[in-house]
Design a protein around this motif. Structure first.
Motif, PDB file in Angstrom:
ATOM      1  N   PHE A 136      -2.472 -11.233  -7.472  1.00 43.45           N
ATOM      2  CA  PHE A 136      -3.580 -10.599  -6.740  1.00 43.45           C
ATOM      3  C   PHE A 136      -3.437  -9.086  -6.574  1.00 43.45           C
ATOM      4  O   PHE A 136      -4.132  -8.494  -5.756  1.00 43.45           O
ATOM      5  N   THR A 137      -2.547  -8.487  -7.354  1.00 46.18           N
ATOM      6  CA  THR A 137      -2.333  -7.046  -7.162  1.00 46.18           C
ATOM      7  C   THR A 137      -1.719  -6.427  -8.412  1.00 46.18           C
ATOM      8  O   THR A 137      -1.199  -7.152  -9.281  1.00 46.18           O
ATOM      9  N   TYR A 138      -1.795  -5.107  -8.525  1.00 48.65           N
ATOM     10  CA  TYR A 138      -1.011  -4.379  -9.520  1.00 48.65           C
ATOM     11  C   TYR A 138       0.340  -4.086  -8.876  1.00 48.65           C
ATOM     12  O   TYR A 138       0.426  -3.214  -8.000  1.00 48.65           O
ATOM     13  N   GLY A 139       1.369  -4.823  -9.277  1.00 50.72           N
ATOM     14  CA  GLY A 139       2.670  -4.628  -8.636  1.00 50.72           C
ATOM     15  C   GLY A 139       3.333  -3.334  -9.050  1.00 50.72           C
ATOM     16  O   GLY A 139       3.628  -2.463  -8.232  1.00 50.72           O
ATOM     17  N   MET A 140       3.501  -3.157 -10.356  1.00 54.99           N
ATOM     18  CA  MET A 140       4.319  -2.041 -10.839  1.00 54.99           C
ATOM     19  C   MET A 140       3.752  -0.678 -10.473  1.00 54.99           C
ATOM     20  O   MET A 140       4.484   0.284 -10.253  1.00 54.99           O
ATOM     21  N   THR A 141       2.421  -0.590 -10.381  1.00 57.01           N
ATOM     22  CA  THR A 141       1.822   0.733 -10.178  1.00 57.01           C
ATOM     23  C   THR A 141       1.463   1.023  -8.727  1.00 57.01           C
ATOM     24  O   THR A 141       0.844   2.041  -8.442  1.00 57.01           O
ATOM     25  N   GLY A 142       1.798   0.123  -7.794  1.00 59.48           N
ATOM     26  CA  GLY A 142       1.639   0.506  -6.391  1.00 59.48           C
ATOM     27  C   GLY A 142       0.703  -0.333  -5.543  1.00 59.48           C
ATOM     28  O   GLY A 142       0.314   0.093  -4.455  1.00 59.48           O
ATOM     29  N   GLY A 143       0.317  -1.519  -6.006  1.00 56.91           N
ATOM     30  CA  GLY A 143      -0.433  -2.437  -5.138  1.00 56.91           C
ATOM     31  C   GLY A 143      -1.919  -2.168  -5.053  1.00 56.91           C
ATOM     32  O   GLY A 143      -2.542  -2.417  -4.022  1.00 56.91           O
ATOM     33  N   GLN A 144      -2.515  -1.685  -6.152  1.00 57.24           N
ATOM     34  CA  GLN A 144      -3.957  -1.452  -6.147  1.00 57.24           C
ATOM     35  C   GLN A 144      -4.721  -2.773  -6.229  1.00 57.24           C
ATOM     36  O   GLN A 144      -4.186  -3.806  -6.602  1.00 57.24           O
TER      37      GLN A 144
END
Ligand code: SF4
Length: 293
Positions: A136-144
């Motif tokens: 449910f999120t972009y983990g590597m790039t910061g939680g967008q």
């Protein structure tokens, strides 16, 4: 790629999936409580039971925390650019139709940057398995926010809560033409292994979604607790209904999670249709790159 079989001294346990891992790259980079290690374990165990020669399997991933999976597997594996895992796998398949392609990537990579590729590969019934680790999120790039972030969930780019309707991935896959569609969580390891194995054995475009905790960037922001607590929530909220209508598989922020194998059907693949046409017109079946089948 051939790896030496693992050996162990009398007191040292052997990792049962080590033969499929690039052990020189372990320990991995994932956070404590992340579900990605569980997904890798499920994928490897599925591959071990598939009885497909290892040289005939290729793993392709995009960018992100899930994108690292390809780099840890001791198979022919490719870590491609953001969102482009499916077209890369399509190219491999067309160049060598004998290959069994498994695309492993995250919800952002597959359904935002790569969403266009997903629907067209499914529409064409390109013969490959897509394994989506949905956290449910972009983990590597910061939680967008991603196309699967539930309504009202907090992300670094939606600090007051997400106001966009998320994709219902099983329904999107079915509507686009996938021949096999299943969803599990990282709690359902036995069911996930079986579904991944069935998906890999299936001829055509198969899709398995695995819901996975990202305690660092999704769980923390949304006060869902650590990785173990998020697994407890999977246990409490999951309802298994094989064969369920995928229109009912949408996910709320805190509602139930419908799991199961939803679709298992037959359709001619892209190469079936291509070769049928070529055989009619030219008297031979060709790959699109000219090799006679
Ligand atoms: Fe896993 Fe999230 Fe950490 Fe990435 S940021 S490794 S998805 S817990």
């Amino acid at each position: 790629m051939k790896q030496p079989e693992p050996t162990a001294s009398a007191n040292e346990p052997v990792n049962p999936v080590a033969a499929y891992l690039r052990m020189d790259r372990i320990p991995h980079i994932w956070c404590p409580g992340c579900g990605l290690g569980t997904v890798v374990n499920c994928l490897v165990r599925a591959l071990m039971t598939c009885a497909i020669p290892r040289n005939d399997i290729s793993i392709v991933s995009g960018i992100g925390c899930t994108g690292r999976v390809a780099g840890y597997l001791a198979l022919d594996s490719f870590h491609t650019t953001h969102g482009r895992a499916i077209p890369f796998a399509t190219g491999l398949k067309l160049a060598n139709p004998k290959l069994k392609l498994v695309v492993v990537s995250g919800d952002g990579d597959l359904f935002a940057i790569g969403g266009n590729h997903f629907i067209h590969a499914a529409r064409r019934n390109m013969d490959m398995t897509v394994l989506c680790v949905n956290n449910f999120t972009y983990g590597m790039t910061g939680g967008q926010v991603t196309p699967t972030t539930p309504l009202d969930a907090i992300a670094s780019t939606t600090p007051y809560g997400n106001f966009e309707d998320p994709f219902n991935l099983p329904h999107l896959a079915e509507s686009s033409g996938a021949v096999y569609v299943a969803r599990w969580t990282t709690l359902h390891v036995r069911q996930a292994v079986k579904s991944i194995r069935d998906a890999i054995r299936k001829k055509g475009f198969s899709f398995v979604e695995i819901l996975s905790p990202c305690p660092t960037l999704y769980g923390r922001r949304n006060r869902l607790g650590d990785g173990l607590e998020m697994m407890r929530q999977f246990k409490e909220k999951s309802v298994v209904r094989n064969g369920a209508d995928t229109r009912e598989a949408g996910l709320d922020f805190k509602g139930g999670i419908l799991c199961g194998t939803f679709i298992d059907r037959e359709r001619p693949t892209f190469l079936d249709r291509y070769n049928e046409t070529m055989a009619e017109r030219l008297g031979h079946a060709f790959t699109p790159y000219g090799g006679v089948l």
